[in-house]
Design an enzyme around this catalytic site. Sequence first.
Site, mmCIF file in Angstrom:
data_model
loop_
_atom_site.group_PDB
_atom_site.id
_atom_site.type_symbol
_atom_site.label_atom_id
_atom_site.label_comp_id
_atom_site.label_asym_id
_atom_site.label_seq_id
_atom_site.Cartn_x
_atom_site.Cartn_y
_atom_site.Cartn_z
ATOM 1 N N ARG A 84 -43.562 -31.764 -29.050
ATOM 2 C CA ARG A 84 -43.034 -30.534 -29.672
ATOM 3 C C ARG A 84 -41.763 -30.850 -30.454
ATOM 4 O O ARG A 84 -41.544 -30.318 -31.536
ATOM 5 C CB ARG A 84 -42.765 -29.476 -28.589
ATOM 6 C CG ARG A 84 -44.036 -28.893 -28.000
ATOM 7 C CD ARG A 84 -43.759 -27.695 -27.117
ATOM 8 N NE ARG A 84 -43.441 -28.025 -25.760
ATOM 9 C CZ ARG A 84 -44.307 -28.012 -24.741
ATOM 10 N NH1 ARG A 84 -45.576 -27.704 -24.950
ATOM 11 N NH2 ARG A 84 -43.920 -28.304 -23.523
ATOM 12 N N PHE A 127 -54.567 -22.149 -31.038
ATOM 13 C CA PHE A 127 -54.589 -22.320 -29.577
ATOM 14 C C PHE A 127 -53.131 -22.347 -29.074
ATOM 15 O O PHE A 127 -52.719 -23.217 -28.330
ATOM 16 C CB PHE A 127 -55.299 -23.623 -29.156
ATOM 17 C CG PHE A 127 -56.651 -23.819 -29.792
ATOM 18 C CD1 PHE A 127 -57.787 -23.213 -29.258
ATOM 19 C CD2 PHE A 127 -56.790 -24.603 -30.923
ATOM 20 C CE1 PHE A 127 -59.047 -23.392 -29.838
ATOM 21 C CE2 PHE A 127 -58.035 -24.798 -31.521
ATOM 22 C CZ PHE A 127 -59.161 -24.183 -30.969
ATOM 23 N N ASP A 144 -54.302 -17.217 -30.747
ATOM 24 C CA ASP A 144 -54.928 -17.566 -29.475
ATOM 25 C C ASP A 144 -55.993 -16.522 -29.167
ATOM 26 O O ASP A 144 -55.852 -15.359 -29.530
ATOM 27 C CB ASP A 144 -53.890 -17.614 -28.346
ATOM 28 C CG ASP A 144 -54.381 -18.433 -27.164
ATOM 29 O OD1 ASP A 144 -53.973 -19.606 -27.027
ATOM 30 O OD2 ASP A 144 -55.204 -17.915 -26.371
ATOM 31 N N ASN A 184 -60.160 -15.879 -32.278
ATOM 32 C CA ASN A 184 -60.851 -17.112 -31.892
ATOM 33 C C ASN A 184 -60.734 -18.063 -33.085
ATOM 34 O O ASN A 184 -61.248 -17.778 -34.170
ATOM 35 C CB ASN A 184 -62.323 -16.810 -31.578
ATOM 36 C CG ASN A 184 -63.085 -18.059 -31.164
ATOM 37 O OD1 ASN A 184 -62.763 -19.179 -31.567
ATOM 38 N ND2 ASN A 184 -64.106 -17.867 -30.347
ATOM 39 N N ALA A 185 -60.047 -19.199 -32.881
ATOM 40 C CA ALA A 185 -59.785 -20.134 -33.996
ATOM 41 C C ALA A 185 -61.076 -20.581 -34.679
ATOM 42 O O ALA A 185 -61.120 -20.743 -35.900
ATOM 43 C CB ALA A 185 -59.001 -21.339 -33.482
ATOM 44 N N ASP A 203 -53.908 -27.496 -31.012
ATOM 45 C CA ASP A 203 -53.706 -27.965 -29.632
ATOM 46 C C ASP A 203 -54.754 -27.299 -28.733
ATOM 47 O O ASP A 203 -54.430 -26.448 -27.904
ATOM 48 C CB ASP A 203 -52.277 -27.616 -29.182
ATOM 49 C CG ASP A 203 -51.989 -28.100 -27.763
ATOM 50 O OD1 ASP A 203 -52.705 -28.994 -27.277
ATOM 51 O OD2 ASP A 203 -51.048 -27.574 -27.134
ATOM 52 N N CYS A 263 -56.396 -33.122 -25.055
ATOM 53 C CA CYS A 263 -55.825 -33.337 -23.721
ATOM 54 C C CYS A 263 -56.920 -33.725 -22.720
ATOM 55 O O CYS A 263 -56.759 -33.562 -21.519
ATOM 56 C CB CYS A 263 -55.088 -32.092 -23.245
ATOM 57 S SG CYS A 263 -56.134 -30.632 -23.166
#
Length: 391
Positions: A208, A224, A246, A274-275, A295, A335
Amino acid sequence: MSSKFYLYKGLGKKAEDGRPWIYIDEINEYDGDYSNGDIVEVYNYKGFFIGKGYINDRSKITIRIMTRDKNEEIDYNFFKRRFKTAWDYRKKVIDTSSCRFIFGEADFLPGLTIDKFEDYYVIQISTLGMDKYRDIIVKLLVEEYNAKGVYERSDISTREIEGLEQKKGFLTEPFDTMIQITENGVKYYVDIEDGQKTGFFLDQKENRAAIHRICKDADVLDCFTHTGSFALNAGIAGAKSVLGVDVSKHAVEFATKNAELNNLQHTVKFECHNAFDVLPKWSKEGRKFDVVILDPPAFTKSKNTILGAKKGYKEINLRGIKMVKEGGYFITCSCSHYMSEDLLKKTIAEAATDAKRQLRQIEFRTQSADHPILWNSDESYYLKFFVFQVI
């Protein structure tokens, strides 16, 4: 007397080299009685001592090694030493006002995660063997690390494989579970009772901070966004405008509160979308940003779903790249441990080709230093983070 477990010939090498896990199909024989959760000794086929750890024959990962010293007792003093080593390391490498204090296997305490948020600690115990030491863990946090409160977030399904119930709640006198922290100059509310995982994703702390220089005077899109952490860092860094999206209405409301807390509500806005749906729509409308940040959650948590995850990562990266202005910046990460670095690179490259854009890599990063990567424990390496310029 501890039970002794002997591994098959040819199957002890990884454990001898430092891997903390012993799988059920590596065990040839054992002597002595044991109950699940007991500390047992592990030997190779020649009778060479490898380590001591706790056992649970309900799990494929049957033994998790705690120590390589045959004479070391697993007791209060053992945990005190492990905690001190972990704390000394973190004081050296990172701002410890809020940080991951214990990172499981990478801190030689398999099955235990502890996150520190100012003077409050959140613990997560994923295994039966570690569950037996809960009282010691809490006592240490209060007596040695000045915990004002300790909360448990062992509400994870992996406990069920171990024959345990999911658990959450106070382990000290109750306290207000909405905690305020400051990281990289950004203030956040952290909901340790109902937030995702332990309430806040500390593993992106240094990433970040790394976006500050490219977000100054920029129009930024953060997909997100969760509790708004990347969006707020962009705002603090002097972005012209920031939009965080998000799919969760709760996340958007929470992120908006965080923006107000930092007096950034006029620059940093959040919307519920919703992306996957909204990026193609905005792309068609010709909307573009100086910086696009992706992300996403882990699209895969096992080897079996990697193909589906690759498709998801490719799709979202394709959409994201298309939204970046010529010469703008694209930040993307994964992740998921199972989405390897090589596979992620390949997937991003395919997305760029399909978007008919070129990428210039500026930076590659992993998880922050309070989530150290133990080379003999692959699972401790999971976060991959790229910064590109899009041509």
